[in-house]
Design a protein around this motif. Structure first.
Motif, PDB file in Angstrom:
ATOM      1  N   LYS A  80       2.561   1.982 -13.545  1.00  0.00           N
ATOM      2  CA  LYS A  80       1.758   2.237 -12.347  1.00  0.00           C
ATOM      3  C   LYS A  80       1.372   3.712 -12.254  1.00  0.00           C
ATOM      4  O   LYS A  80       0.227   4.059 -11.944  1.00  0.00           O
ATOM      5  CB  LYS A  80       2.535   1.818 -11.104  1.00  0.00           C
ATOM      6  CG  LYS A  80       2.660   0.322 -10.886  1.00  0.00           C
ATOM      7  CD  LYS A  80       1.384  -0.238 -10.289  1.00  0.00           C
ATOM      8  CE  LYS A  80       1.564  -1.688  -9.874  1.00  0.00           C
ATOM      9  NZ  LYS A  80       0.304  -2.246  -9.344  1.00  0.00           N
ATOM     10  N   TYR A  81       2.334   4.584 -12.517  1.00  0.00           N
ATOM     11  CA  TYR A  81       2.089   6.015 -12.412  1.00  0.00           C
ATOM     12  C   TYR A  81       1.056   6.470 -13.441  1.00  0.00           C
ATOM     13  O   TYR A  81       0.118   7.222 -13.116  1.00  0.00           O
ATOM     14  CB  TYR A  81       3.399   6.776 -12.587  1.00  0.00           C
ATOM     15  CG  TYR A  81       3.271   8.258 -12.383  1.00  0.00           C
ATOM     16  CD1 TYR A  81       2.909   8.780 -11.140  1.00  0.00           C
ATOM     17  CD2 TYR A  81       3.512   9.143 -13.426  1.00  0.00           C
ATOM     18  CE1 TYR A  81       2.780  10.155 -10.945  1.00  0.00           C
ATOM     19  CE2 TYR A  81       3.396  10.511 -13.238  1.00  0.00           C
ATOM     20  CZ  TYR A  81       3.032  11.007 -11.994  1.00  0.00           C
ATOM     21  OH  TYR A  81       2.899  12.360 -11.802  1.00  0.00           O
ATOM     22  N   LEU A  82       1.202   6.011 -14.682  1.00  0.00           N
ATOM     23  CA  LEU A  82       0.309   6.443 -15.745  1.00  0.00           C
ATOM     24  C   LEU A  82      -1.101   5.871 -15.594  1.00  0.00           C
ATOM     25  O   LEU A  82      -2.067   6.450 -16.090  1.00  0.00           O
ATOM     26  CB  LEU A  82       0.896   6.050 -17.100  1.00  0.00           C
ATOM     27  CG  LEU A  82       2.150   6.835 -17.513  1.00  0.00           C
ATOM     28  CD1 LEU A  82       2.879   6.143 -18.641  1.00  0.00           C
ATOM     29  CD2 LEU A  82       1.784   8.262 -17.896  1.00  0.00           C
ATOM     30  N   LEU A  83      -1.211   4.741 -14.905  1.00  0.00           N
ATOM     31  CA  LEU A  83      -2.526   4.150 -14.636  1.00  0.00           C
ATOM     32  C   LEU A  83      -3.124   4.676 -13.338  1.00  0.00           C
ATOM     33  O   LEU A  83      -4.157   4.176 -12.882  1.00  0.00           O
ATOM     34  CB  LEU A  83      -2.419   2.620 -14.578  1.00  0.00           C
ATOM     35  CG  LEU A  83      -2.167   1.917 -15.911  1.00  0.00           C
ATOM     36  CD1 LEU A  83      -1.908   0.431 -15.695  1.00  0.00           C
ATOM     37  CD2 LEU A  83      -3.346   2.108 -16.873  1.00  0.00           C
ATOM     38  N   ASN A  84      -2.474   5.669 -12.752  1.00  0.00           N
ATOM     39  CA  ASN A  84      -2.932   6.263 -11.485  1.00  0.00           C
ATOM     40  C   ASN A  84      -2.985   5.228 -10.360  1.00  0.00           C
ATOM     41  O   ASN A  84      -3.855   5.272  -9.493  1.00  0.00           O
ATOM     42  CB  ASN A  84      -4.317   6.914 -11.667  1.00  0.00           C
ATOM     43  CG  ASN A  84      -4.352   7.898 -12.817  1.00  0.00           C
ATOM     44  OD1 ASN A  84      -3.549   8.827 -12.867  1.00  0.00           O
ATOM     45  ND2 ASN A  84      -5.267   7.691 -13.748  1.00  0.00           N
ATOM     46  N   GLU A  85      -2.017   4.294 -10.376  1.00  0.00           N
ATOM     47  CA  GLU A  85      -1.994   3.214  -9.396  1.00  0.00           C
ATOM     48  C   GLU A  85      -0.746   3.242  -8.514  1.00  0.00           C
ATOM     49  O   GLU A  85      -0.510   2.301  -7.759  1.00  0.00           O
ATOM     50  CB  GLU A  85      -2.075   1.857 -10.104  1.00  0.00           C
ATOM     51  CG  GLU A  85      -3.373   1.624 -10.864  1.00  0.00           C
ATOM     52  CD  GLU A  85      -3.365   0.312 -11.637  1.00  0.00           C
ATOM     53  OE1 GLU A  85      -2.296  -0.359 -11.647  1.00  0.00           O
ATOM     54  OE2 GLU A  85      -4.396  -0.019 -12.248  1.00  0.00           O
ATOM     55  N   MET A  86       0.047   4.296  -8.601  1.00  0.00           N
ATOM     56  CA  MET A  86       1.265   4.364  -7.805  1.00  0.00           C
ATOM     57  C   MET A  86       0.936   4.922  -6.421  1.00  0.00           C
ATOM     58  O   MET A  86       0.880   6.137  -6.216  1.00  0.00           O
ATOM     59  CB  MET A  86       2.327   5.219  -8.487  1.00  0.00           C
ATOM     60  CG  MET A  86       3.648   5.265  -7.709  1.00  0.00           C
ATOM     61  SD  MET A  86       4.945   6.190  -8.542  1.00  0.00           S
ATOM     62  CE  MET A  86       5.551   4.954  -9.695  1.00  0.00           C
ATOM     63  N   ASP A  87       0.696   4.030  -5.466  1.00  0.00           N
ATOM     64  CA  ASP A  87       0.339   4.471  -4.123  1.00  0.00           C
ATOM     65  C   ASP A  87       1.584   4.640  -3.250  1.00  0.00           C
ATOM     66  O   ASP A  87       2.722   4.405  -3.683  1.00  0.00           O
ATOM     67  CB  ASP A  87      -0.638   3.479  -3.474  1.00  0.00           C
ATOM     68  CG  ASP A  87      -0.114   2.049  -3.443  1.00  0.00           C
ATOM     69  OD1 ASP A  87       1.118   1.862  -3.582  1.00  0.00           O
ATOM     70  OD2 ASP A  87      -0.917   1.122  -3.282  1.00  0.00           O
ATOM     71  N   PHE A  88       1.373   5.049  -2.023  1.00  0.00           N
ATOM     72  CA  PHE A  88       2.472   5.318  -1.097  1.00  0.00           C
ATOM     73  C   PHE A  88       3.322   4.063  -0.869  1.00  0.00           C
ATOM     74  O   PHE A  88       4.556   4.128  -0.849  1.00  0.00           O
ATOM     75  CB  PHE A  88       1.920   5.821   0.229  1.00  0.00           C
ATOM     76  CG  PHE A  88       2.980   6.067   1.278  1.00  0.00           C
ATOM     77  CD1 PHE A  88       3.769   7.207   1.238  1.00  0.00           C
ATOM     78  CD2 PHE A  88       3.200   5.142   2.296  1.00  0.00           C
ATOM     79  CE1 PHE A  88       4.757   7.426   2.193  1.00  0.00           C
ATOM     80  CE2 PHE A  88       4.183   5.351   3.253  1.00  0.00           C
ATOM     81  CZ  PHE A  88       4.954   6.502   3.201  1.00  0.00           C
ATOM     82  N   LYS A  89       2.680   2.913  -0.721  1.00  0.00           N
ATOM     83  CA  LYS A  89       3.402   1.669  -0.461  1.00  0.00           C
ATOM     84  C   LYS A  89       4.331   1.321  -1.623  1.00  0.00           C
ATOM     85  O   LYS A  89       5.480   0.913  -1.419  1.00  0.00           O
ATOM     86  CB  LYS A  89       2.428   0.519  -0.209  1.00  0.00           C
ATOM     87  CG  LYS A  89       3.100  -0.795   0.147  1.00  0.00           C
ATOM     88  CD  LYS A  89       2.072  -1.878   0.438  1.00  0.00           C
ATOM     89  CE  LYS A  89       2.757  -3.203   0.770  1.00  0.00           C
ATOM     90  NZ  LYS A  89       1.764  -4.283   1.046  1.00  0.00           N
ATOM     91  N   PHE A  90       3.832   1.482  -2.864  1.00  0.00           N
ATOM     92  CA  PHE A  90       4.662   1.185  -4.035  1.00  0.00           C
ATOM     93  C   PHE A  90       5.873   2.107  -4.074  1.00  0.00           C
ATOM     94  O   PHE A  90       6.996   1.668  -4.327  1.00  0.00           O
ATOM     95  CB  PHE A  90       3.840   1.331  -5.314  1.00  0.00           C
ATOM     96  CG  PHE A  90       4.572   0.927  -6.559  1.00  0.00           C
ATOM     97  CD1 PHE A  90       4.547  -0.375  -7.003  1.00  0.00           C
ATOM     98  CD2 PHE A  90       5.327   1.861  -7.287  1.00  0.00           C
ATOM     99  CE1 PHE A  90       5.233  -0.749  -8.158  1.00  0.00           C
ATOM    100  CE2 PHE A  90       6.017   1.491  -8.422  1.00  0.00           C
ATOM    101  CZ  PHE A  90       5.969   0.180  -8.860  1.00  0.00           C
ATOM    102  N   ARG A  91       5.671   3.393  -3.805  1.00  0.00           N
ATOM    103  CA  ARG A  91       6.783   4.339  -3.796  1.00  0.00           C
ATOM    104  C   ARG A  91       7.830   3.969  -2.744  1.00  0.00           C
ATOM    105  O   ARG A  91       9.035   4.044  -2.988  1.00  0.00           O
ATOM    106  CB  ARG A  91       6.272   5.751  -3.521  1.00  0.00           C
ATOM    107  CG  ARG A  91       5.518   6.395  -4.667  1.00  0.00           C
ATOM    108  CD  ARG A  91       5.021   7.767  -4.251  1.00  0.00           C
ATOM    109  NE  ARG A  91       4.243   8.424  -5.282  1.00  0.00           N
ATOM    110  CZ  ARG A  91       4.752   9.243  -6.200  1.00  0.00           C
ATOM    111  NH1 ARG A  91       6.046   9.499  -6.202  1.00  0.00           N
ATOM    112  NH2 ARG A  91       3.982   9.805  -7.107  1.00  0.00           N
ATOM    113  N   GLN A  92       7.348   3.580  -1.561  1.00  0.00           N
ATOM    114  CA  GLN A  92       8.257   3.234  -0.473  1.00  0.00           C
ATOM    115  C   GLN A  92       9.088   2.004  -0.778  1.00  0.00           C
ATOM    116  O   GLN A  92      10.226   1.870  -0.313  1.00  0.00           O
ATOM    117  CB  GLN A  92       7.466   3.009   0.823  1.00  0.00           C
ATOM    118  CG  GLN A  92       6.890   4.275   1.438  1.00  0.00           C
ATOM    119  CD  GLN A  92       7.969   5.244   1.875  1.00  0.00           C
ATOM    120  OE1 GLN A  92       8.230   6.242   1.214  1.00  0.00           O
ATOM    121  NE2 GLN A  92       8.617   4.951   2.983  1.00  0.00           N
TER     122      GLN A  92
END
Length: 221
Positions: A80-92
């Motif tokens: 997710k991080y490498l695809l620039n898809e790690m948003d706030f909701k995923f982190r939470q």
């Protein structure tokens, strides 16, 4: 933001067929190639068997299951991080242990990874007659490399993880066959629960390709 270079030569999927004897992939030619993971599974099997005997079958199954789920979750976070898809909701929503492991990896990812050429990409080699799915192929410190993310309960001894290096060497060969782009560098990064420190192993494909070919040959006998 990471730059993802899409290669038309990698625009394919492979059907995976899993049985009790392991996994094979159906490649475009119609042939079935053994999974490189299946071929390497017997490597250091005696260490695993000794550990299972020492801790007991029930506890070993529990630990193995937890390790498998932990590894899958960490891979997803890195993807997710490498695809620039790690948003706030995923982190939470990340479990605390996975977030801890990811945060060990993140500084090295940010520091070393440049252009990305493949993430969770199926690959195969007609020469080696093996297939698999690579974690990441990207520039590492300016050089194209096969990069593998791992997690562990405690630090790994290098002599016990030669199978990791052989697996990455196989992916390098598969990638070159499919794209014509040679890769010599392999990088294995291990996030550690016990020490909260990462281990980074930077190796060269040519040191592990012949041992891999020998294991492939022995597996087919």
């Amino acid at each position: 933001m990471f730059e993802y270079v899409k290669l038309p030569e990698l625009d394919f999927e492979l059907e995976a067929i899993t049985s009790e004897s392991g996994r094979v992939y159906l490649v475009p030619s119609g042939n079935k190639y053994n999974s490189i993971t299946t071929i390497l599974k017997p490597y250091n099997q005696h260490i695993i068997e000794n550990w299972r005997e020492a801790v007991g079958e029930e506890k070993a199954n529990k630990i193995s299951g937890m390790a498998s789920r932990r590894g899958e979750a960490l891979h997803l976070a890195c993807e997710k991080y490498l695809l620039n898809e790690m948003d706030f909701k995923f982190r939470q929503n990340m479990m605390p242990n996975i977030k801890q492991l990811f945060l060990q990896l993140k500084p090295e990812i940010d520091k070393n990874i440049g252009k990305i050429y493949a993430i969770e990409q199926p690959l195969y080699s007609d020469e080696l007659q093996v297939a698999g799915r690579v974690d990441l192929i990207a520039e590492w410190d300016g050089e194209l490399a096969v990069i593998d993310f791992k997690s562990a309960g405690k630090e790994k001894r290098e002599e016990n993880i030669r199978n990791y290096f052989m697996q990455c060497s196989g992916y390098a060969e598969m990638f070159e066959e499919r794209t014509g782009m040679p890769i010599e560098n392999i990088v294995v990064i291990i996030a550690n629960i016990e020490t909260a420190r990462i281990q980074i192993f930077e190796k060269q494909k040519h040191d592990y390709l012949n041992p891999l070919k020998k294991l492939i040959e022995e597996y087919g006998k």
